[in-house]
Write a protein that holds these residues in place. Structure first.
Motif, mmCIF file in Angstrom:
data_model
loop_
_atom_site.group_PDB
_atom_site.id
_atom_site.type_symbol
_atom_site.label_atom_id
_atom_site.label_comp_id
_atom_site.label_asym_id
_atom_site.label_seq_id
_atom_site.Cartn_x
_atom_site.Cartn_y
_atom_site.Cartn_z
ATOM 1 N N ASN A 120 0.812 -1.220 0.000
ATOM 2 C CA ASN A 120 0.000 0.000 0.000
ATOM 3 C C ASN A 120 0.840 1.262 0.000
ATOM 4 O O ASN A 120 0.400 2.307 -0.480
ATOM 5 C CB ASN A 120 -0.935 0.005 1.212
ATOM 6 C CG ASN A 120 -2.106 -0.929 1.032
ATOM 7 O OD1 ASN A 120 -2.459 -1.283 -0.083
ATOM 8 N ND2 ASN A 120 -2.702 -1.350 2.147
ATOM 9 N N ASP A 121 2.067 1.171 0.533
ATOM 10 C CA ASP A 121 2.930 2.348 0.625
ATOM 11 C C ASP A 121 3.829 2.532 -0.594
ATOM 12 O O ASP A 121 4.564 3.525 -0.677
ATOM 13 C CB ASP A 121 3.813 2.254 1.875
ATOM 14 C CG ASP A 121 3.005 2.426 3.148
ATOM 15 O OD1 ASP A 121 1.895 2.973 3.072
ATOM 16 O OD2 ASP A 121 3.485 1.997 4.222
ATOM 17 N N ALA A 122 3.805 1.605 -1.551
ATOM 18 C CA ALA A 122 4.658 1.719 -2.737
ATOM 19 C C ALA A 122 4.216 2.917 -3.580
ATOM 20 O O ALA A 122 3.023 3.060 -3.869
ATOM 21 C CB ALA A 122 4.595 0.441 -3.562
ATOM 22 N N PRO A 123 5.145 3.793 -3.991
ATOM 23 C CA PRO A 123 4.758 4.968 -4.784
ATOM 24 C C PRO A 123 4.474 4.617 -6.238
ATOM 25 O O PRO A 123 5.128 3.756 -6.827
ATOM 26 C CB PRO A 123 5.982 5.885 -4.670
ATOM 27 C CG PRO A 123 7.125 4.943 -4.465
ATOM 28 C CD PRO A 123 6.585 3.784 -3.675
ATOM 29 N N ILE A 124 3.501 5.285 -6.812
ATOM 30 C CA ILE A 124 3.200 5.140 -8.234
ATOM 31 C C ILE A 124 4.328 5.775 -9.049
ATOM 32 O O ILE A 124 4.847 6.833 -8.694
ATOM 33 C CB ILE A 124 1.858 5.826 -8.559
ATOM 34 C CG1 ILE A 124 0.721 5.171 -7.772
ATOM 35 C CG2 ILE A 124 1.584 5.798 -10.056
ATOM 36 C CD1 ILE A 124 0.562 3.695 -8.021
ATOM 37 N N GLU A 125 4.703 5.123 -10.178
ATOM 38 C CA GLU A 125 5.784 5.655 -11.010
ATOM 39 C C GLU A 125 5.300 6.225 -12.343
ATOM 40 O O GLU A 125 5.896 7.159 -12.866
ATOM 41 C CB GLU A 125 6.841 4.582 -11.248
ATOM 42 C CG GLU A 125 7.528 4.146 -9.954
ATOM 43 C CD GLU A 125 8.792 3.358 -10.198
ATOM 44 O OE1 GLU A 125 9.320 3.391 -11.325
ATOM 45 O OE2 GLU A 125 9.265 2.719 -9.247
ATOM 46 N N THR A 126 4.250 5.653 -12.913
ATOM 47 C CA THR A 126 3.698 6.197 -14.158
ATOM 48 C C THR A 126 2.180 6.157 -14.117
ATOM 49 O O THR A 126 1.585 5.293 -13.468
ATOM 50 C CB THR A 126 4.173 5.410 -15.405
ATOM 51 O OG1 THR A 126 3.644 4.086 -15.355
ATOM 52 C CG2 THR A 126 5.681 5.357 -15.483
ATOM 53 N N VAL A 127 1.552 7.103 -14.813
ATOM 54 C CA VAL A 127 0.102 7.146 -15.009
ATOM 55 C C VAL A 127 -0.140 7.345 -16.502
ATOM 56 O O VAL A 127 0.462 8.235 -17.102
ATOM 57 C CB VAL A 127 -0.560 8.309 -14.242
ATOM 58 C CG1 VAL A 127 -2.076 8.225 -14.344
ATOM 59 C CG2 VAL A 127 -0.108 8.353 -12.800
ATOM 60 N N VAL A 128 -1.018 6.534 -17.094
ATOM 61 C CA VAL A 128 -1.291 6.623 -18.532
ATOM 62 C C VAL A 128 -2.791 6.728 -18.763
ATOM 63 O O VAL A 128 -3.567 5.924 -18.251
ATOM 64 C CB VAL A 128 -0.737 5.399 -19.289
ATOM 65 C CG1 VAL A 128 -1.096 5.489 -20.770
ATOM 66 C CG2 VAL A 128 0.770 5.297 -19.125
#
Length: 214
Positions: A120-128
């Motif tokens: 749950n704490d892992a950061p998002i790296e890309t959004v498409v």
């Protein structure tokens, strides 16, 4: 001399026609590009309220599942490495969003620490997100790009991108163009929009140079 003047006049007419086409294609309502900004007070642009490098997996899932534009969001995290969150659109999204294409996020996590809290704490790296808008319309709305590329693909087409640097992230517009590049291909068709962590450094390829590619 006369031939040179004629060529100059024709070039000016072509540029004017191009600008008029862009203006005609501009969305008439801000809601058409509302997904680029956020009610969550993003620093600069963000996509549907998500900021790569800052927003976490847990925050994204809660945000998407409560969002009126989203029908369903699901986690694809089979193990160590890059994983995804995908979502489908509800029909309430702006018309500028291509509802036939799923939204997609990527992130990285380690299976040897794959407890719920860590994931749950892992950061998002890309959004498409895929849009229905042509690239020149988005560039006209967002302003001159900071960086970009025009790269040959294995099928000999071009991947053309325009990118905007922000605080810790880059907003990119991209589309596939045939070689040789035709003005109509650039002016028409949907655009892929993404936000990624980090910055690009290649100079933006302006339209006159793009038309000379291949």
């Amino acid at each position: 001399m006369i031939n040179a003047l004629v060529r100059v006049m024709l070039a000016l007419i072509a540029v004017l026609a191009f600008l008029l086409m862009v203006v005609a294609l501009l969305p008439r309502e801000d809601r058409e590009v509302q997904f680029i900004t956020s009610d969550e007070n993003c620093a600069g642009h963000c996509l549907i309220g998500i900021v790569p490098g800052t927003t976490t997996v847990g925050q994204v899932l809660a945000h998407l599942r409560a969002h009126p534009w989203v029908e369903e969001a699901y986690l694809l995290a089979p193990g160590t490495g890059y994983s995804e969150i995908q979502w489908t659109w509800s029909g309430e999204q702006p018309a500028a969003v291509d509802a036939d294409e799923i939204g997609r996020l990527t992130f990285y996590w380690l299976a040897d620490r794959a407890n719920s809290a860590f994931l749950n704490d892992a950061p998002i790296e890309t959004v498409v997100i895929y849009t229905t808008l042509p690239m020149p319309v988005l560039i006209a709305r967002l302003g001159p790009p900071d960086t970009g590329t025009a790269d040959r693909r294995t099928d000999f087409d071009l991947t053309y991108t325009a990118a905007y640097r922000q605080s810790g992230t880059t907003l990119t517009l991209s589309k596939i163009l045939p070689c040789p590049v035709a003005l109509t291909a650039y002016m028409q068709g949907p655009t892929r929009m993404a936000m990624v962590v980090g910055y690009g450094s290649s100079p933006f390829v302006e339209l006159p140079q793009l038309l000379k590619q291949c």
